[in-house]
Each structure stands twice: as C-alpha cells, then as structure tokens.
Design an enzyme around this catalytic site. Structure first.
Site, mmCIF file in Angstrom:
data_model
loop_
_atom_site.group_PDB
_atom_site.id
_atom_site.type_symbol
_atom_site.label_atom_id
_atom_site.label_comp_id
_atom_site.label_asym_id
_atom_site.label_seq_id
_atom_site.Cartn_x
_atom_site.Cartn_y
_atom_site.Cartn_z
ATOM 1 N N HIS A 1 3.368 -20.116 -0.263
ATOM 2 C CA HIS A 1 4.165 -19.631 1.021
ATOM 3 C C HIS A 1 3.432 -20.099 2.111
ATOM 4 C CE1 HIS A 1 2.041 -15.357 1.406
ATOM 5 N NE2 HIS A 1 1.525 -16.445 0.420
ATOM 6 N N ARG A 2 2.194 -19.927 2.258
ATOM 7 C CA ARG A 2 1.301 -19.830 3.725
ATOM 8 C C ARG A 2 1.077 -21.630 3.801
ATOM 9 N NH1 ARG A 2 1.468 -15.459 5.449
ATOM 10 N NH2 ARG A 2 0.910 -13.605 4.311
ATOM 11 N N LYS B 1 7.906 -15.423 -1.148
ATOM 12 C CA LYS B 1 6.927 -14.588 -1.446
ATOM 13 C C LYS B 1 6.851 -13.491 -0.580
ATOM 14 C CE LYS B 1 2.462 -14.731 -3.496
ATOM 15 N NZ LYS B 1 1.514 -13.500 -3.012
ATOM 16 N N ASP C 1 6.613 -10.390 -3.722
ATOM 17 C CA ASP C 1 5.537 -9.725 -3.836
ATOM 18 C C ASP C 1 5.832 -8.191 -3.672
ATOM 19 O OD1 ASP C 1 4.021 -12.142 -4.011
ATOM 20 O OD2 ASP C 1 2.453 -11.269 -2.375
ATOM 21 N N ASN D 1 2.603 -13.802 -8.600
ATOM 22 C CA ASN D 1 1.265 -14.439 -7.931
ATOM 23 C C ASN D 1 1.030 -13.340 -6.903
ATOM 24 O OD1 ASN D 1 -0.836 -15.674 -7.570
ATOM 25 N ND2 ASN D 1 -0.045 -17.423 -6.413
ATOM 26 N N ASP E 1 -5.471 -15.212 6.399
ATOM 27 C CA ASP E 1 -3.997 -15.678 6.263
ATOM 28 C C ASP E 1 -3.635 -16.354 7.436
ATOM 29 O OD1 ASP E 1 -3.857 -14.696 3.608
ATOM 30 O OD2 ASP E 1 -2.936 -12.951 4.141
ATOM 31 N N GLN F 1 -9.508 -6.729 -1.353
ATOM 32 C CA GLN F 1 -8.443 -5.717 -2.245
ATOM 33 C C GLN F 1 -9.190 -4.950 -3.358
ATOM 34 O OE1 GLN F 1 -5.545 -8.844 -3.412
ATOM 35 N NE2 GLN F 1 -4.905 -9.156 -1.269
ATOM 36 N N ARG G 1 0.844 -1.270 -0.309
ATOM 37 C CA ARG G 1 -0.050 -0.058 -0.010
ATOM 38 C C ARG G 1 0.777 1.334 0.038
ATOM 39 N NH1 ARG G 1 -2.948 -4.101 1.987
ATOM 40 N NH2 ARG G 1 -5.533 -4.018 2.049
ATOM 41 N N GLU H 1 -3.415 -17.971 -3.307
ATOM 42 C CA GLU H 1 -2.494 -18.447 -4.074
ATOM 43 C C GLU H 1 -2.806 -19.801 -4.483
ATOM 44 O OE1 GLU H 1 -0.452 -15.245 -1.942
ATOM 45 O OE2 GLU H 1 -2.151 -16.520 -1.733
#
Length: 419
Positions: free
Chosen positions: A369-370, A395, A50, A92, A294, A169, A28, A322
C-alpha cells in the site's frame, strides 16, 4: 492486472479531506478491549484490511466485536481468549500477527497464526524467542509465520528481554501481554537498536487507557504490574502515515488541504515528517528515517522534486516491511527517470533529475500500500504515471483514490478497477 493512471492536475489541490483513523491505534485498541472485562467502544477507528483481520481473529477467539457504523467498534470481552477452531489468517497485517502471537498465550489451547505469502516472509523469531523466556511455548520453524502458540490461559515468567532491532512491534506485543500475568513483568530491550520507539510510546499510552500500570525504567526497560485490563472508551486519532500523502500532495501542487487536525496534535511518530515536508523543495541532504519509517516512501517520492539530492539513512528495517521498500522505491523511482534513486548499502539516495528526464511508466507496487500511495504522488507532476494493483491501498487507506479525486485529481482506471 488492475491499474490506475494519474493525470497531473496542473492546479493547486485545495479542499478538505478527513484521513482515516490510525491503524496503529485501532489495532492496539481492538486487542486491549478484547482482553478487558466488559464492553469498550472505539470510535474514529480505521476500517481496512488490517483492522478487519484483527477484528475477525478476535471474534474467532470468542470476543464480541460489533460495528455499529463506518468508524466504530463495540468490543465485549471476558478477560479470556478461546482457542480458535481454525488457523487465524491475518493477511499481511504485521500489527495483528505480532500482537496476537503474544496474546495467544492467554488462549485455552493451541493457536495457529498465519498470513499471505508476503507475511510468511516477515520475521517473527525474536518475538517467539522472547515468549519462551516467559514460559510460553511457541514455534515458527521458518522464523516467520505461520506460528503455533500453545496457549494455556496465562504465562509464568516475570522478566523478558527482546531483540527489537527488526521491529518495535515485538516490544509492543509483550507490553500488551504483560498486565495479564500473575505478577509484575519487566520487559527489557536487548541492546539499543529498536525499530521505531515512538510506537512503543503509543502502546504504553493505550495500555494505560485500559487500566494497565506501566512504569518506564531508563530508556530500555518497562515494569508492568499485574491486574489485567478494564473496559474503556477510546477515540482514535487520524492516521499520521496517511496524512503524509496529503501533506505531500499539498506542497507538490502549491495547494491547501485541510485535514481537520494540526500536525502538532498527532501522537504518532510519522507526524515528525510534517516539518520535512514543509521544507520542500529545500529538504535536508540527509534524512534519518528510523523513527518515522512509514513516512520514508512519501519523503522519497517528494525528494524526486527537491532542489538537491536527499540520502535516507537508518532505514534498513524497511527491507522487512510489506515488501523490501528500499529496493522497491529505488527500482520504481528509477523506472520514471533513470538514476533518480539508488540503493547504497541500506541507504536510499534520491537525486532529482531534469523535468524532461521523466517518462511515463507503469509502476509495480509489490502488493504494498505505501509503495502505491507514495509513488502516486509523482503522478501529480509527471504525466503518464500508472499505478498497478491500486486496490492494495485497502490495507490501511481504502478511500485514498476517492480522496485524491475529491481534490480534483483526474484518475483513469483500467482492467475493471473501480474507484
């Protein structure tokens, strides 16, 4: 494929780890600084895949972006964006793709935004439809990237309604665009559904930091005054989503990990997960995850060792992240112990199994990644957990494996992976 095997430490994890800066705030701040006139300094920032995609895209659009050190950006903007010479490849990165799709309306020509194979499956049609109501011509033939925006240096509309059921988003993208209009813009939600409202609060706070005037009208609308943005300095707080892995590692091993920031001092929505993590092994029977999406993979991994089953609700949006995180967590947890996790509609139900039911497994991470970071937590208690494609953590948390190792977790890489 590269892989990494985790050895349960067998002792409490203790030490200090500084989580990386917030991805949400960093991306942001980068965009708002780019849209401002003058030079802004962003400190404590995240440097990851990212945020590099965002920074590279802004540079391609004529914005000055310098990186004086490992956690800072210096951004110099003119209040205008240039149409890039080539399509913007954004990997991504959902934040970069959604935010820049709206901002591309301010460019002086056509802008094509695309990403990797995973990003090309993530929906963007609701944002494209909302932009049309502001007079912005944009096309996404598949409903997902690539997106082509016909930038013409601004937009005409003063009212936009957006369906935010799939992602907050979309709202954030419009709120960041709105101050650059010729007159006040009213941004409204279509219906009550919204991906994660707390991230909209982050967006509003960030726009105000760069001089925007935003007033909320009830629970479903915002009125944004014209005037653009002013250069500002901003310090980025640590990433709350990253902190959840460390909080979970602490309770799984009975350790004490100092993050340098109290849970109550985070402004990001995922920090709400801290109270649930501290309740382990008596986490509640139902966890509504819509406002801390997340953090759900972290909580699901932790639930594998809870005293009682846990049902995760309100998480349908995890299917368009993702990867399909509901399906991924069910499949990979059950790879470790049959029946450990199942999908029931859009819910995820985790039913703890006896310790002898767990078995070694090579965990597919779906380039997410998560999934990699959360399922690695199971390896703190279960021998033989191997994470495939461990590099995907770059990421948002490039130092994740190094940070675990610094706490005393033994990690065995294979196929050339370097920690």
């Amino acid at each position: 494929m590269a892989a990494l095997t985790i050895t349960p430490p067998g002792h409490p994890l203790r030490g200090r780890v500084a989580p990386p800066g917030s991805k949400s705030i960093t991306n942001r701040a980068l965009l708002l600084a780019a849209l401002a006139r003058g030079t802004s300094r962003i400190t404590g920032a995240l440097k990851s895949d990212d945020t590099r995609h965002m920074a590279n895209a802004l540079q391609a659009m004529g914005v000055g972006v310098e990186e004086p050190d490992a956690t800072s950006f210096v951004v110099t903007g003119s209040g205008r964006l240039r149409a890039p010479e080539a399509p913007l490849f954004l990997g991504n990165a959902g934040t970069a793709t959604r935010f820049l799709t709206a901002a591309a309306a301010l460019a002086d020509g056509p802008v094509v935004l695309t990403g990797d194979a995973h990003m090309q499956k993530r929906p963007i049609a609701p944002l494209v439809a909302a932009l049309a109501s502001l007079g912005v011509t944009a096309e996404a033939p598949t409903g997902c990237p690539p997106v082509t925006v016909q930038g013409r240096g601004g937009f005409d509309g003063d009212s936009v309604t957006v369906d935010a059921g799939l992602s907050s988003q979309y709202v954030s993208a419009l709120l960041m665009l709105a101050p650059c209009g010729a007159r006040a813009v009213r941004v409204s939600l279509a219906g009550d559904a919204i991906g994660a409202r707390g991230y909209i609060d982050l967006t509003v706070a960030a726009t105000r930091r760069f001089g925007a005037v935003v007033a909320q009208e009830g629970a479903a609308a915002w009125v944004v005054q014209p005037g653009g943005y002013q250069a500002a300095d901003l310090h980025v707080e640590p990433d709350a989503s990253a902190a959840t892995y460390l909080w979970a590692a602490e309770v799984l091993t009975g350790g004490a990990i100092d993050l340098g920031i109290a849970a109550a001092d985070f402004t990001q929505p995922d920090a709400k997960a801290h109270a649930l993590i501290r309740a382990f092994p008596q986490m509640p029977a139902e966890i509504e995850g819509s406002q801390m999406q997340d953090a759900v993979p972290t909580l699901a991994a932790l639930a594998a060792f809870n005293a009682t089953p846990v049902r995760f609700t309100g998480i349908a949006n995890l299917r368009v992240k993702e990867c399909d995180r509901v399906a991924a967590m069910a499949a990979e947890l059950s790879r470790l112990a049959p029946g450990l996790a199942v999908e029931e509609g859009d819910d995820l139900v985790v039913t703890p199994q006896p310790r002898d039911a767990f078995r070694p497994a090579r965990i597919e991470t779906y380039a997410d990644h998560r999934i990699a970071m959360s399922l690695a937590l199971v390896g703190l208690r279960v021998p033989g957990v191997t994470i495939l494609d461990p590099g995907c953590v770059a990421k948002t948390y490039p130092d994740y494996w190094r940070d675990l190792a610094s706490l005393g977790v033994a990690l065995q890489p294979e196929s050339g992976f370097a920690i």
